[in-house]
Design an enzyme around this catalytic site. Structure first.
Site, short mmCIF file in Angstrom:
data_model
loop_
_atom_site.label_atom_id
_atom_site.label_comp_id
_atom_site.label_asym_id
_atom_site.label_seq_id
_atom_site.Cartn_x
_atom_site.Cartn_y
_atom_site.Cartn_z
N TRP A 48 0.84 -1.20 0.00
CA TRP A 48 0.00 0.00 0.00
C TRP A 48 0.87 1.25 0.00
O TRP A 48 0.73 2.14 -0.85
CB TRP A 48 -0.91 -0.05 1.23
CG TRP A 48 -1.95 1.03 1.34
CD1 TRP A 48 -2.31 1.96 0.40
CD2 TRP A 48 -2.79 1.27 2.47
NE1 TRP A 48 -3.32 2.76 0.88
CE2 TRP A 48 -3.63 2.36 2.15
CE3 TRP A 48 -2.93 0.67 3.72
CZ2 TRP A 48 -4.58 2.86 3.04
CZ3 TRP A 48 -3.88 1.17 4.61
CH2 TRP A 48 -4.70 2.25 4.26
N TYR A 85 -3.46 1.84 -5.32
CA TYR A 85 -2.30 2.29 -4.53
C TYR A 85 -1.39 3.12 -5.43
O TYR A 85 -0.66 2.58 -6.26
CB TYR A 85 -1.53 1.12 -3.95
CG TYR A 85 -2.30 0.20 -3.03
CD1 TYR A 85 -3.50 0.60 -2.44
CD2 TYR A 85 -1.83 -1.07 -2.73
CE1 TYR A 85 -4.20 -0.25 -1.59
CE2 TYR A 85 -2.52 -1.93 -1.89
CZ TYR A 85 -3.71 -1.51 -1.33
OH TYR A 85 -4.40 -2.37 -0.49
N TYR A 243 -5.35 -7.13 7.40
CA TYR A 243 -4.50 -6.00 7.03
C TYR A 243 -4.47 -4.99 8.16
O TYR A 243 -5.35 -4.96 9.02
CB TYR A 243 -4.93 -5.38 5.69
CG TYR A 243 -6.20 -4.55 5.64
CD1 TYR A 243 -6.22 -3.22 6.05
CD2 TYR A 243 -7.37 -5.08 5.09
CE1 TYR A 243 -7.36 -2.45 5.95
CE2 TYR A 243 -8.52 -4.30 4.97
CZ TYR A 243 -8.52 -2.99 5.41
OH TYR A 243 -9.65 -2.21 5.32
N PRO A 245 -2.45 -5.13 10.79
CA PRO A 245 -2.38 -5.79 12.10
C PRO A 245 -1.53 -5.03 13.11
O PRO A 245 -1.67 -5.23 14.31
CB PRO A 245 -1.75 -7.15 11.76
CG PRO A 245 -0.90 -6.87 10.56
CD PRO A 245 -1.70 -5.87 9.76
#
Length: 355
Positions: A48, A85, A243, A245
């Site tokens: 990302w 992205y 995602y 985390p």
């Protein structure tokens, strides 16, 4: 059954180094992705931030490529990106990184968010662009061809619907799934995923075809998606991929109220960056120092190990963003950390006390 990748040693940290020592016997666990037959590392690298837009700020493409190559040296095979992205830039960088190495990676990208067309339900506006959600088959057919060109490949291992259709521009999930199944039959994708969905979406996907993975925001500080969807993933044999985390850096334990942090769009709404909440995370880091010593790991790695153990502990994939080599070196060893049940429960209690 888990497979193990051997991993070598890297240099010991010097005064200006972010490198971490890995033991010779250090390994990366791997897992099956749903029922697809695709096998990937338990810890994946997310790209990302590599996009270099206002979400995360400018990136160094050469360093991003080095980071992707370093990930593979450490046993990280799963590499996740998306067209939106950097408006194609992340995919282009990933494509350069994979040149001559494509077969070494499990490549994941997405569809359903467009900045280059008008048709769709409004998702957001940023960087001078109007981003829309569009999951209709004819537009996905366009999207995958553009992604394949940018990524310089002829197939995607895991193709994920990034966000679900908006009411003002609806598309039945059965239609979207039908398109994905055709792409699979054509050999352009190997596994099907969906992201940012609710229980009703999930049931529509599995009713229409084989769903192999869902990708959801999940951390020990934000467990809602797991509470809603772990059971369904178990029931249907779907991999749950987390995602953010590390809550966009918060759960590394390295960010303090004095830290210079780029507060782009990706971080601006994360409440844990408030000074009073950073102090709570600092207290957690101190409390967990004995656990880090017990497992010979950093706080980053401890948190990744905890996350991988959630749900049924067998079907959780942990996706961690990185665009610098030291970041993936820290993240990767989290795939080695297997916590005792008592420590998992104690960490949950600690987090619940502050969250």
């Amino acid at each position: 059954m888990e497979t193990l990748f051997p991993r070598g040693k890297v240099a010991a940290p010097g005064s200006d180094s972010h490198f971490i020592i890995y033991n010779k016997e250090s390994v990366m666990r791997t897992m099956k992705i749903g029922k697809s037959g695709v096998e990937a590392s338990v810890v994946g690298i997310g790209s990302w931030a590599i996009g270099g837009d206002s979400m995360w700020g400018a990136s160094d493409d050469a360093e991003s490529i080095r980071t992707i190559h370093r990930a593979r040296e450490l046993g990280v095979t799963l590499l996740d990106t998306a067209p939106v992205y950097g408006f194609g830039h992340s995919e282009e960088v990933v494509g350069k990184a994979l040149a001559g190495r494509r077969s070494q990676y499990v490549l994941s990208t997405k569809c359903g968010l467009r900045w280059d067309i008008q048709e769709g339900g409004l998702h957001m506006e940023r960087d001078g662009a109007r981003i829309v959600r569009n999951t209709r088959p004819e537009f996905i057919a366009q999207e995958i061809e553009a992604s394949l060109r940018r990524l310089k490949t002829d197939y995607i291992d895991i193709y994920i619907v990034h966000w679900q259709a908006q009411p003002e521009y609806p598309c039945p999930i059965a239609d979207t799934m039908g398109c994905l199944l055709r792409l699979k039959q054509q050999g352009k994708i190997r596994a099907i995923g969906a992201s940012n969905l609710d229980e009703a979406h999930f049931r529509e996907y599995v009713a229409a075809g084989q769903l192999d993975l869902i990708q959801e925001k999940y951390s020990m500080l934000d467990r809602d998606a797991g509470e809603r969807l772990f059971g369904l993933c178990d029931e249907y044999g779907v991999t749950f991929q987390c995602y953010s985390p590390l809550e966009r850096g918060i759960l590394t334990g390295k960010i303090t109220p004095e830290s210079p942090v780029f507060m782009g769009l990706a971080r601006r709404k994360i409440k844990w960056f408030a000074p009073e909440n950073l102090a709570k995370i600092g207290a957690l880091a101190e409390k967990w120092a004995p656990l880090c010593k017990k497992y010979a790991c950093t706080m980053t790695q401890l948190v990744i190990g905890w996350t991988a153990a959630q749900g049924n502990g067998r079907n959780i994939n942990v996706l961690c963003g990185a665009r610098k080599a030291y970041q993936i070196e820290d993240n990767a060893k989290g795939g080695d950390v297997v916590l005792d049940a008592t420590n998992i429960a104690a960490m949950r209690r600690d987090v619940e006390a502050i969250a």
